[in-house]
Design a protein around this motif. Structure first.
Motif, short mmCIF file in Angstrom:
data_model
loop_
_atom_site.label_atom_id
_atom_site.label_comp_id
_atom_site.label_asym_id
_atom_site.label_seq_id
_atom_site.Cartn_x
_atom_site.Cartn_y
_atom_site.Cartn_z
N GLN A 117 38.30 32.71 40.70
CA GLN A 117 37.65 32.13 41.88
C GLN A 117 38.04 32.85 43.17
O GLN A 117 37.27 32.89 44.13
CB GLN A 117 38.00 30.64 42.00
N LYS A 118 39.22 33.46 43.20
CA LYS A 118 39.71 34.08 44.43
C LYS A 118 39.27 35.53 44.58
O LYS A 118 38.84 35.95 45.66
CB LYS A 118 41.23 34.00 44.48
N ILE A 119 39.37 36.32 43.51
CA ILE A 119 39.11 37.75 43.64
C ILE A 119 37.99 38.26 42.73
O ILE A 119 37.73 39.45 42.68
CB ILE A 119 40.38 38.58 43.37
N GLY A 120 37.33 37.38 42.03
CA GLY A 120 36.21 37.79 41.19
C GLY A 120 36.56 37.87 39.72
O GLY A 120 36.06 37.12 38.89
N TYR A 121 37.46 38.81 39.38
CA TYR A 121 37.85 39.00 37.98
C TYR A 121 39.34 39.29 37.89
O TYR A 121 39.89 40.02 38.73
CB TYR A 121 37.09 40.17 37.35
N SER A 122 39.98 38.73 36.86
CA SER A 122 41.40 39.01 36.63
C SER A 122 41.79 38.51 35.24
O SER A 122 41.07 37.71 34.63
CB SER A 122 42.28 38.30 37.69
N PRO A 123 42.96 38.95 34.74
CA PRO A 123 43.46 38.44 33.45
C PRO A 123 44.33 37.20 33.62
O PRO A 123 45.28 37.01 32.86
CB PRO A 123 44.26 39.63 32.92
N ALA A 163 47.86 47.14 34.42
CA ALA A 163 47.17 48.43 34.33
C ALA A 163 46.93 49.05 35.69
O ALA A 163 47.01 48.39 36.74
CB ALA A 163 45.84 48.24 33.61
N ASP A 164 46.63 50.36 35.67
CA ASP A 164 46.25 51.05 36.91
C ASP A 164 44.81 50.74 37.29
O ASP A 164 44.43 50.88 38.46
CB ASP A 164 46.41 52.56 36.72
N GLY A 165 44.02 50.32 36.31
CA GLY A 165 42.64 49.96 36.63
C GLY A 165 41.81 49.71 35.40
O GLY A 165 42.15 50.12 34.29
N TYR A 179 42.29 43.07 41.48
CA TYR A 179 43.51 42.50 40.90
C TYR A 179 44.56 43.58 40.65
O TYR A 179 45.76 43.36 40.87
CB TYR A 179 43.18 41.77 39.59
N PHE A 180 44.11 44.73 40.15
CA PHE A 180 45.05 45.81 39.84
C PHE A 180 45.42 46.54 41.12
O PHE A 180 44.62 47.28 41.69
CB PHE A 180 44.45 46.76 38.81
N ARG A 181 46.61 46.29 41.60
CA ARG A 181 47.11 46.87 42.85
C ARG A 181 48.35 47.71 42.60
O ARG A 181 49.17 47.37 41.74
CB ARG A 181 47.44 45.74 43.84
N PRO A 182 48.54 48.82 43.34
CA PRO A 182 47.60 49.32 44.36
C PRO A 182 46.35 49.91 43.72
O PRO A 182 46.38 50.36 42.59
CB PRO A 182 48.42 50.42 45.07
N LEU A 183 45.24 49.86 44.43
CA LEU A 183 43.97 50.33 43.91
C LEU A 183 44.06 51.81 43.57
O LEU A 183 44.40 52.64 44.41
CB LEU A 183 42.87 50.09 44.94
N LEU A 187 40.06 56.04 40.17
CA LEU A 187 39.10 55.07 39.64
C LEU A 187 38.16 54.59 40.74
O LEU A 187 36.95 54.43 40.51
CB LEU A 187 39.83 53.88 39.02
N SER A 188 38.70 54.36 41.92
CA SER A 188 37.87 53.93 43.05
C SER A 188 36.79 54.95 43.35
O SER A 188 35.62 54.62 43.55
CB SER A 188 38.75 53.69 44.28
N GLY A 189 37.18 56.23 43.36
CA GLY A 189 36.21 57.28 43.64
C GLY A 189 35.20 57.45 42.53
O GLY A 189 33.99 57.61 42.79
#
Length: 457
Positions: A117-123, A163-165, A179-183, A187-189
Protein backbone atom coordinates in the motif's frame (compact mmCIF):
# COMPACT_ATOMS: atom_id res chain seq x y z
CA UNK A 1 68.81 -33.83 11.90
CA UNK A 2 65.71 -35.98 12.21
CA UNK A 3 63.77 -33.00 13.63
CA UNK A 4 64.89 -30.90 10.70
CA UNK A 5 63.51 -33.38 8.15
CA UNK A 6 60.31 -33.73 10.17
CA UNK A 7 59.93 -29.95 10.18
CA UNK A 8 60.42 -29.78 6.40
CA UNK A 9 57.88 -32.58 5.90
CA UNK A 10 55.28 -30.80 8.03
CA UNK A 11 55.81 -27.59 6.12
CA UNK A 12 55.32 -29.44 2.85
CA UNK A 13 52.08 -31.03 4.08
CA UNK A 14 50.79 -27.69 5.32
CA UNK A 15 51.73 -26.10 2.01
CA UNK A 16 49.87 -28.79 0.09
CA UNK A 17 46.83 -28.40 2.33
CA UNK A 18 46.85 -24.63 1.81
CA UNK A 19 47.12 -25.12 -1.94
CA UNK A 20 44.23 -27.62 -1.87
CA UNK A 21 42.10 -25.21 0.14
CA UNK A 22 42.83 -22.41 -2.33
CA UNK A 23 41.78 -24.67 -5.20
CA UNK A 24 38.63 -25.61 -3.32
CA UNK A 25 37.75 -21.95 -2.74
CA UNK A 26 38.50 -21.14 -6.38
CA UNK A 27 35.92 -23.71 -7.48
CA UNK A 28 33.07 -21.78 -5.88
CA UNK A 29 30.79 -20.49 -8.68
CA UNK A 30 31.20 -16.84 -9.56
CA UNK A 31 27.56 -16.77 -10.65
CA UNK A 32 24.43 -18.73 -9.78
CA UNK A 33 21.63 -18.55 -12.36
CA UNK A 34 18.28 -19.87 -11.14
CA UNK A 35 15.68 -20.41 -13.85
CA UNK A 36 12.08 -21.09 -12.87
CA UNK A 37 9.90 -22.10 -15.82
CA UNK A 38 6.23 -21.61 -15.07
CA UNK A 39 4.20 -24.78 -15.79
CA UNK A 40 7.19 -26.76 -17.06
CA UNK A 41 6.35 -30.46 -17.34
CA UNK A 42 8.71 -33.42 -17.68
CA UNK A 43 6.45 -35.27 -20.13
CA UNK A 44 6.16 -32.31 -22.51
CA UNK A 45 9.87 -31.52 -22.17
CA UNK A 46 10.80 -35.05 -23.23
CA UNK A 47 8.09 -35.44 -25.88
CA UNK A 48 9.27 -32.41 -27.85
CA UNK A 49 13.00 -33.17 -27.39
CA UNK A 50 13.55 -34.20 -31.07
CA UNK A 51 12.60 -30.64 -32.07
CA UNK A 52 15.24 -28.92 -29.91
CA UNK A 53 18.56 -27.58 -31.09
CA UNK A 54 21.85 -28.73 -29.59
CA UNK A 55 22.57 -25.68 -27.41
CA UNK A 56 19.38 -25.30 -25.34
CA UNK A 57 17.10 -27.75 -23.58
CA UNK A 58 18.81 -30.74 -25.20
CA UNK A 59 22.14 -29.64 -23.74
CA UNK A 60 20.59 -29.40 -20.28
CA UNK A 61 19.02 -32.85 -20.59
CA UNK A 62 22.21 -34.56 -21.81
CA UNK A 63 24.91 -32.70 -19.86
CA UNK A 64 23.09 -31.80 -16.63
CA UNK A 65 22.10 -33.64 -13.48
CA UNK A 66 18.42 -34.22 -14.24
CA UNK A 67 15.86 -35.08 -11.57
CA UNK A 68 12.85 -36.07 -13.68
CA UNK A 69 10.27 -36.28 -10.89
CA UNK A 70 10.19 -32.97 -9.05
CA UNK A 71 7.33 -32.28 -6.67
CA UNK A 72 6.09 -29.79 -4.07
CA UNK A 73 5.53 -30.89 -0.49
CA UNK A 74 2.38 -28.80 -0.06
CA UNK A 75 -0.97 -28.16 -1.70
CA UNK A 76 -2.46 -26.19 -3.36
CA UNK A 77 0.39 -24.81 -5.47
CA UNK A 78 0.35 -21.77 -7.74
CA UNK A 79 3.12 -19.64 -9.26
CA UNK A 80 3.65 -17.41 -6.23
CA UNK A 81 3.65 -20.12 -3.57
CA UNK A 82 5.90 -22.27 -5.77
CA UNK A 83 8.53 -19.56 -6.33
CA UNK A 84 8.51 -18.50 -2.68
CA UNK A 85 9.08 -22.12 -1.66
CA UNK A 86 11.89 -22.61 -4.18
CA UNK A 87 13.91 -19.68 -2.84
CA UNK A 88 13.16 -20.07 0.88
CA UNK A 89 13.54 -23.85 0.99
CA UNK A 90 10.37 -24.20 3.05
CA UNK A 91 6.59 -24.28 2.69
CA UNK A 92 3.85 -21.60 2.96
CA UNK A 93 3.26 -22.71 6.55
CA UNK A 94 6.47 -20.82 7.36
CA UNK A 95 7.18 -18.37 4.52
CA UNK A 96 3.56 -17.12 4.37
CA UNK A 97 2.99 -16.94 0.59
CA UNK A 98 0.02 -19.29 0.29
CA UNK A 99 -1.08 -18.05 -3.15
CA UNK A 100 -0.87 -15.17 -5.59
CA UNK A 101 -3.81 -13.70 -3.70
CA UNK A 102 -5.57 -14.33 -0.40
CA UNK A 103 -8.23 -12.66 1.75
CA UNK A 104 -7.10 -9.90 4.10
CA UNK A 105 -8.91 -10.77 7.33
CA UNK A 106 -8.94 -7.14 8.47
CA UNK A 107 -10.45 -5.57 5.34
CA UNK A 108 -12.16 -8.68 3.93
CA UNK A 109 -10.67 -7.79 0.56
CA UNK A 110 -8.34 -9.80 -1.68
CA UNK A 111 -4.65 -9.09 -1.03
CA UNK A 112 -2.03 -9.64 -3.73
CA UNK A 113 1.09 -11.35 -2.41
CA UNK A 114 3.49 -8.54 -3.45
CA UNK A 115 1.27 -5.45 -3.46
CA UNK A 116 2.36 -2.84 -0.94
CA UNK A 117 0.00 0.00 0.00
CA UNK A 118 2.90 2.38 0.66
CA UNK A 119 5.34 1.84 -2.21
CA UNK A 120 3.46 -0.27 -4.74
CA UNK A 121 5.32 -3.58 -4.62
CA UNK A 122 7.51 -5.32 -2.05
CA UNK A 123 8.25 -8.74 -0.49
CA UNK A 124 6.69 -7.61 2.82
CA UNK A 125 4.58 -10.78 3.14
CA UNK A 126 7.53 -13.13 2.61
CA UNK A 127 8.15 -14.11 6.22
CA UNK A 128 11.51 -15.90 5.96
CA UNK A 129 14.88 -15.34 4.31
CA UNK A 130 15.67 -16.55 0.80
CA UNK A 131 18.86 -18.05 -0.60
CA UNK A 132 19.72 -14.67 -2.17
CA UNK A 133 19.20 -12.93 1.19
CA UNK A 134 21.65 -15.34 2.79
CA UNK A 135 24.14 -14.65 -0.01
CA UNK A 136 23.88 -10.92 0.62
CA UNK A 137 24.44 -11.38 4.36
CA UNK A 138 27.35 -13.79 3.84
CA UNK A 139 29.18 -11.31 1.59
CA UNK A 140 28.32 -8.22 3.65
CA UNK A 141 26.22 -6.92 0.77
CA UNK A 142 28.96 -7.23 -1.85
CA UNK A 143 27.28 -9.98 -3.89
CA UNK A 144 25.06 -8.67 -6.68
CA UNK A 145 21.51 -10.07 -6.86
CA UNK A 146 18.96 -9.36 -9.60
CA UNK A 147 15.68 -10.94 -10.72
CA UNK A 148 13.76 -10.70 -14.02
CA UNK A 149 10.33 -12.16 -14.73
CA UNK A 150 7.13 -11.66 -16.73
CA UNK A 151 5.14 -10.90 -13.55
CA UNK A 152 5.69 -8.85 -10.40
CA UNK A 153 5.14 -11.74 -7.99
CA UNK A 154 7.70 -13.96 -9.76
CA UNK A 155 10.32 -11.20 -9.91
CA UNK A 156 9.96 -9.93 -6.34
CA UNK A 157 9.64 -13.29 -4.59
CA UNK A 158 12.67 -14.70 -6.42
CA UNK A 159 14.65 -11.52 -5.63
CA UNK A 160 13.99 -11.80 -1.89
CA UNK A 161 14.37 -8.97 0.61
CA UNK A 162 17.93 -7.77 -0.01
CA UNK A 163 18.37 -7.84 -3.81
CA UNK A 164 19.92 -5.05 -5.87
CA UNK A 165 16.79 -4.96 -7.99
CA UNK A 166 13.91 -6.80 -9.66
CA UNK A 167 12.12 -6.04 -12.92
CA UNK A 168 8.99 -7.39 -14.58
CA UNK A 169 6.70 -6.60 -17.51
CA UNK A 170 3.62 -4.44 -17.00
CA UNK A 171 1.53 -2.73 -19.70
CA UNK A 172 4.27 -2.91 -22.31
CA UNK A 173 6.93 -1.47 -20.00
CA UNK A 174 9.39 -2.68 -17.40
CA UNK A 175 8.11 -2.44 -13.85
CA UNK A 176 10.33 -1.99 -10.79
CA UNK A 177 9.95 -1.07 -7.15
CA UNK A 178 11.64 1.45 -4.88
CA UNK A 179 11.70 -1.17 -2.12
CA UNK A 180 15.20 -2.24 -3.15
CA UNK A 181 17.43 0.56 -1.88
CA UNK A 182 19.69 2.11 -2.86
CA UNK A 183 18.18 2.12 -6.34
CA UNK A 184 20.53 0.29 -8.69
CA UNK A 185 21.70 2.71 -11.37
CA UNK A 186 22.12 0.11 -14.09
CA UNK A 187 18.64 -1.34 -13.57
CA UNK A 188 17.10 2.13 -13.40
CA UNK A 189 18.68 3.06 -16.71
CA UNK A 190 17.86 -0.23 -18.43
CA UNK A 191 14.17 -0.22 -17.50
CA UNK A 192 13.86 3.40 -18.56
CA UNK A 193 15.62 3.04 -21.93
CA UNK A 194 14.38 -0.38 -23.07
CA UNK A 195 10.87 -1.67 -23.63
CA UNK A 196 10.12 -5.38 -23.20
CA UNK A 197 9.46 -7.50 -26.29
CA UNK A 198 6.03 -8.99 -26.91
CA UNK A 199 7.73 -12.32 -26.22
CA UNK A 200 8.17 -12.24 -22.44
CA UNK A 201 10.77 -15.02 -22.45
CA UNK A 202 12.92 -13.09 -24.93
CA UNK A 203 12.66 -9.98 -22.77
CA UNK A 204 13.85 -11.88 -19.72
CA UNK A 205 16.77 -13.36 -21.68
CA UNK A 206 17.84 -9.99 -23.10
CA UNK A 207 17.65 -8.28 -19.71
CA UNK A 208 19.67 -11.04 -18.05
CA UNK A 209 22.47 -10.94 -20.62
CA UNK A 210 22.63 -7.13 -20.49
CA UNK A 211 22.78 -7.29 -16.71
CA UNK A 212 25.73 -9.69 -16.76
CA UNK A 213 27.51 -7.60 -19.38
CA UNK A 214 26.94 -4.14 -17.94
CA UNK A 215 26.29 -4.48 -14.18
CA UNK A 216 29.56 -6.15 -13.24
CA UNK A 217 28.13 -9.62 -12.66
CA UNK A 218 30.60 -12.48 -12.13
CA UNK A 219 33.69 -10.27 -12.30
CA UNK A 220 35.24 -11.49 -9.04
CA UNK A 221 35.26 -14.49 -6.73
CA UNK A 222 32.30 -13.19 -4.71
CA UNK A 223 29.37 -15.24 -5.96
CA UNK A 224 26.60 -13.22 -7.64
CA UNK A 225 23.07 -14.43 -8.35
CA UNK A 226 20.50 -13.82 -11.07
CA UNK A 227 17.01 -15.28 -10.82
CA UNK A 228 14.81 -15.39 -13.88
CA UNK A 229 11.38 -16.76 -14.69
CA UNK A 230 10.23 -18.11 -18.04
CA UNK A 231 6.81 -19.32 -19.19
CA UNK A 232 6.48 -22.76 -20.79
CA UNK A 233 2.85 -23.02 -21.90
CA UNK A 234 1.34 -26.33 -22.96
CA UNK A 235 1.89 -26.33 -26.73
CA UNK A 236 4.70 -27.78 -28.82
CA UNK A 237 5.49 -24.34 -30.27
CA UNK A 238 6.01 -22.85 -26.83
CA UNK A 239 8.61 -25.49 -25.90
CA UNK A 240 10.47 -25.03 -29.18
CA UNK A 241 10.53 -21.25 -28.60
CA UNK A 242 11.65 -21.81 -25.00
CA UNK A 243 14.50 -23.97 -26.28
CA UNK A 244 15.78 -21.08 -28.40
CA UNK A 245 15.75 -18.72 -25.42
CA UNK A 246 17.57 -21.22 -23.21
CA UNK A 247 20.21 -21.66 -25.92
CA UNK A 248 20.70 -17.91 -26.26
CA UNK A 249 20.95 -17.56 -22.48
CA UNK A 250 23.48 -20.38 -22.00
CA UNK A 251 25.66 -19.28 -24.91
CA UNK A 252 25.50 -15.63 -23.88
CA UNK A 253 26.50 -16.32 -20.27
CA UNK A 254 29.24 -18.81 -21.14
CA UNK A 255 30.67 -16.28 -23.60
CA UNK A 256 31.27 -13.93 -20.66
CA UNK A 257 31.93 -16.33 -17.75
CA UNK A 258 33.55 -19.81 -17.99
CA UNK A 259 31.09 -22.68 -17.76
CA UNK A 260 32.85 -24.19 -14.76
CA UNK A 261 32.35 -20.97 -12.80
CA UNK A 262 28.56 -20.72 -13.40
CA UNK A 263 25.97 -22.88 -11.64
CA UNK A 264 22.62 -23.17 -13.44
CA UNK A 265 19.60 -24.44 -11.51
CA UNK A 266 16.49 -25.00 -13.62
CA UNK A 267 13.09 -26.14 -12.38
CA UNK A 268 9.37 -25.55 -12.87
CA UNK A 269 6.21 -24.62 -11.08
CA UNK A 270 3.33 -27.04 -10.99
CA UNK A 271 0.98 -27.33 -13.96
CA UNK A 272 -2.29 -25.40 -13.65
CA UNK A 273 -4.47 -27.13 -16.21
CA UNK A 274 -8.15 -26.33 -16.09
CA UNK A 275 -10.52 -29.23 -16.55
CA UNK A 276 -12.83 -28.79 -19.53
CA UNK A 277 -16.36 -29.58 -18.39
CA UNK A 278 -17.58 -30.47 -21.89
CA UNK A 279 -14.60 -32.78 -22.35
CA UNK A 280 -15.33 -34.61 -19.09
CA UNK A 281 -19.01 -35.01 -19.90
CA UNK A 282 -18.23 -36.26 -23.40
CA UNK A 283 -16.27 -39.17 -21.95
CA UNK A 284 -18.73 -39.69 -19.09
CA UNK A 285 -16.22 -38.74 -16.39
CA UNK A 286 -18.01 -37.70 -13.18
CA UNK A 287 -18.15 -33.93 -12.75
CA UNK A 288 -20.26 -31.26 -11.11
CA UNK A 289 -20.44 -27.66 -9.93
CA UNK A 290 -19.87 -26.58 -6.35
CA UNK A 291 -21.13 -23.10 -5.40
CA UNK A 292 -19.06 -21.84 -2.50
CA UNK A 293 -21.26 -18.80 -1.77
CA UNK A 294 -24.43 -20.91 -1.70
CA UNK A 295 -22.68 -23.36 0.59
CA UNK A 296 -21.76 -20.52 2.96
CA UNK A 297 -25.43 -19.44 3.06
CA UNK A 298 -26.57 -23.00 3.79
CA UNK A 299 -24.00 -23.31 6.56
CA UNK A 300 -25.19 -20.04 8.10
CA UNK A 301 -28.75 -21.38 8.13
CA UNK A 302 -27.62 -24.58 9.85
CA UNK A 303 -25.48 -22.74 12.42
CA UNK A 304 -28.38 -20.33 13.02
CA UNK A 305 -30.57 -23.28 13.98
CA UNK A 306 -27.90 -24.47 16.42
CA UNK A 307 -26.57 -21.23 17.94
CA UNK A 308 -29.25 -18.68 17.08
CA UNK A 309 -29.86 -16.68 13.90
CA UNK A 310 -26.77 -14.72 12.73
CA UNK A 311 -24.23 -14.55 9.91
CA UNK A 312 -21.50 -16.78 11.33
CA UNK A 313 -19.63 -17.28 8.05
CA UNK A 314 -18.55 -13.74 7.27
CA UNK A 315 -16.83 -14.28 3.92
CA UNK A 316 -15.68 -16.93 1.47
CA UNK A 317 -12.65 -16.74 -0.82
CA UNK A 318 -11.77 -19.54 -3.24
CA UNK A 319 -12.40 -22.69 -1.16
CA UNK A 320 -11.88 -20.99 2.22
CA UNK A 321 -14.64 -19.99 4.65
CA UNK A 322 -14.05 -17.29 7.29
CA UNK A 323 -15.99 -17.03 10.55
CA UNK A 324 -16.98 -13.73 12.15
CA UNK A 325 -14.73 -14.03 15.21
CA UNK A 326 -16.14 -10.93 16.86
CA UNK A 327 -19.63 -12.44 16.69
CA UNK A 328 -18.36 -15.72 18.13
CA UNK A 329 -16.85 -13.85 21.09
CA UNK A 330 -20.08 -11.92 21.65
CA UNK A 331 -22.10 -15.13 21.69
CA UNK A 332 -19.44 -16.96 23.72
CA UNK A 333 -19.16 -19.69 21.07
CA UNK A 334 -15.91 -21.65 21.08
CA UNK A 335 -14.16 -21.69 17.69
CA UNK A 336 -13.41 -25.41 18.02
CA UNK A 337 -17.07 -26.28 18.57
CA UNK A 338 -18.46 -24.27 15.65
CA UNK A 339 -15.67 -25.55 13.39
CA UNK A 340 -16.41 -29.16 14.29
CA UNK A 341 -20.16 -28.78 13.69
CA UNK A 342 -19.52 -27.00 10.41
CA UNK A 343 -17.15 -29.74 9.29
CA UNK A 344 -19.75 -32.43 9.95
CA UNK A 345 -22.41 -30.47 8.03
CA UNK A 346 -20.25 -29.68 4.99
CA UNK A 347 -19.09 -33.26 4.54
CA UNK A 348 -22.68 -34.20 3.65
CA UNK A 349 -22.78 -31.87 0.61
CA UNK A 350 -22.22 -33.28 -2.90
CA UNK A 351 -18.83 -32.50 -4.40
CA UNK A 352 -17.08 -32.17 -1.03
CA UNK A 353 -14.21 -34.63 -0.70
CA UNK A 354 -12.96 -33.36 2.65
CA UNK A 355 -13.14 -30.39 5.02
CA UNK A 356 -10.20 -29.20 7.11
CA UNK A 357 -10.40 -26.87 10.09
CA UNK A 358 -7.66 -24.41 11.00
CA UNK A 359 -7.34 -25.98 14.45
CA UNK A 360 -6.99 -29.44 12.89
CA UNK A 361 -4.16 -28.31 10.63
CA UNK A 362 -2.37 -26.47 13.44
CA UNK A 363 -2.47 -29.31 15.96
CA UNK A 364 -2.50 -32.59 14.01
CA UNK A 365 0.76 -34.44 13.39
CA UNK A 366 -0.78 -36.95 10.97
CA UNK A 367 1.38 -37.54 7.89
CA UNK A 368 -1.85 -37.81 5.88
CA UNK A 369 -2.41 -34.08 6.45
CA UNK A 370 1.19 -33.06 5.83
CA UNK A 371 0.78 -31.55 2.33
CA UNK A 372 -2.40 -29.69 3.35
CA UNK A 373 -0.78 -28.41 6.56
CA UNK A 374 2.36 -27.28 4.70
CA UNK A 375 0.19 -25.17 2.38
CA UNK A 376 -1.71 -23.62 5.30
CA UNK A 377 -0.81 -20.37 7.02
CA UNK A 378 -2.88 -19.21 9.98
CA UNK A 379 -2.64 -15.52 9.03
CA UNK A 380 -3.63 -15.99 5.37
CA UNK A 381 -6.04 -18.93 5.28
CA UNK A 382 -9.65 -19.42 6.31
CA UNK A 383 -11.14 -21.18 9.34
CA UNK A 384 -12.49 -23.93 7.09
CA UNK A 385 -10.88 -25.26 3.91
CA UNK A 386 -13.12 -27.28 1.62
CA UNK A 387 -11.48 -29.90 -0.58
CA UNK A 388 -13.56 -30.25 -3.76
CA UNK A 389 -13.83 -33.59 -5.57
CA UNK A 390 -11.59 -34.05 -8.66
CA UNK A 391 -13.24 -32.88 -11.88
CA UNK A 392 -15.66 -30.55 -10.09
CA UNK A 393 -15.80 -26.81 -10.77
CA UNK A 394 -15.88 -24.32 -7.90
CA UNK A 395 -17.88 -21.13 -8.52
CA UNK A 396 -18.42 -18.06 -6.35
CA UNK A 397 -21.39 -16.21 -7.81
CA UNK A 398 -20.76 -13.18 -5.60
CA UNK A 399 -17.27 -12.56 -7.04
CA UNK A 400 -17.61 -14.35 -10.42
CA UNK A 401 -14.57 -16.42 -9.45
CA UNK A 402 -14.32 -19.99 -10.70
CA UNK A 403 -11.77 -22.79 -10.81
CA UNK A 404 -11.64 -26.52 -11.41
CA UNK A 405 -9.98 -29.27 -9.41
CA UNK A 406 -7.41 -31.78 -10.59
CA UNK A 407 -5.52 -33.76 -7.95
CA UNK A 408 -3.25 -35.84 -10.18
CA UNK A 409 0.48 -35.24 -9.74
CA UNK A 410 2.20 -33.80 -12.83
CA UNK A 411 5.98 -34.21 -12.49
CA UNK A 412 8.41 -31.52 -13.57
CA UNK A 413 12.21 -31.63 -13.84
CA UNK A 414 14.93 -30.17 -11.66
CA UNK A 415 18.15 -29.71 -13.66
CA UNK A 416 21.58 -28.80 -12.30
CA UNK A 417 24.08 -27.73 -14.98
CA UNK A 418 27.57 -26.20 -15.05
CA UNK A 419 30.13 -25.64 -12.27
CA UNK A 420 31.60 -29.12 -12.77
CA UNK A 421 28.26 -30.95 -12.47
CA UNK A 422 28.38 -34.46 -13.93
CA UNK A 423 25.64 -35.67 -16.26
CA UNK A 424 23.17 -37.93 -14.46
CA UNK A 425 19.53 -38.91 -14.71
CA UNK A 426 17.64 -39.53 -11.46
CA UNK A 427 14.09 -40.92 -11.39
CA UNK A 428 13.60 -40.81 -7.61
CA UNK A 429 10.96 -38.23 -6.59
CA UNK A 430 12.47 -35.13 -4.94
CA UNK A 431 10.89 -32.06 -3.36
CA UNK A 432 11.82 -28.50 -4.31
CA UNK A 433 12.58 -27.41 -0.75
CA UNK A 434 15.92 -29.22 -1.20
CA UNK A 435 17.07 -26.84 -3.95
CA UNK A 436 17.86 -23.80 -1.74
CA UNK A 437 20.07 -25.74 0.71
CA UNK A 438 21.83 -27.36 -2.26
CA UNK A 439 22.71 -23.94 -3.69
CA UNK A 440 23.82 -22.83 -0.23
CA UNK A 441 26.17 -25.80 -0.02
CA UNK A 442 27.56 -25.13 -3.51
CA UNK A 443 28.43 -21.51 -2.71
CA UNK A 444 29.34 -22.23 0.93
CA UNK A 445 26.81 -20.11 2.78
CA UNK A 446 23.97 -20.81 5.21
CA UNK A 447 20.64 -22.12 3.99
CA UNK A 448 17.59 -19.81 4.43
CA UNK A 449 16.51 -19.42 8.05
CA UNK A 450 13.37 -21.62 7.88
CA UNK A 451 14.90 -24.33 5.69
CA UNK A 452 15.40 -27.76 7.32
CA UNK A 453 15.51 -29.90 4.16
CA UNK A 454 18.59 -31.85 3.10
CA UNK A 455 20.52 -30.51 0.09
CA UNK A 456 19.56 -31.98 -3.27
CA UNK A 457 23.20 -32.46 -4.33
Amino acid sequence: MRNKYLYITLLSILGLNAEAQEQLIAQTPRLVVTITIDQLRTDYLETYAPLYGTDGLRRLLTEGKVFTNGTYNFTPVDRASAIASLYTGTSPYYHGITAEEWLDKETLRPQNCVRDQKIGYSPQFLATSTISDELKMATNGIAKVFAFAPTADAAILSAGHAADGAAWMANGKWGTTTYFRPLNQWLSGYTRLYQPDANSNKSVTDATLKCIEQAGIGNDDKTDMISLTYEAGQQMESYVALDRQIAQLLNGIEHQIPKDRVLFVITGTTSREEEEEDHLERYRIPTGTFYINRTANLLNMYLGAVFGSAKYVEFCHKNHLYFNHQLLRQKNIHLGEISSRSQEFLLQISGVRNVYTANQLLTSDSYLLESIRNGFNVEKCGDLIIDIAPGWKLINEDTSEQSSTRSAHVPFPIIIYGAGTKAERIQTPVTVDRIAPAIARAIRIRAPNACVAEPLF
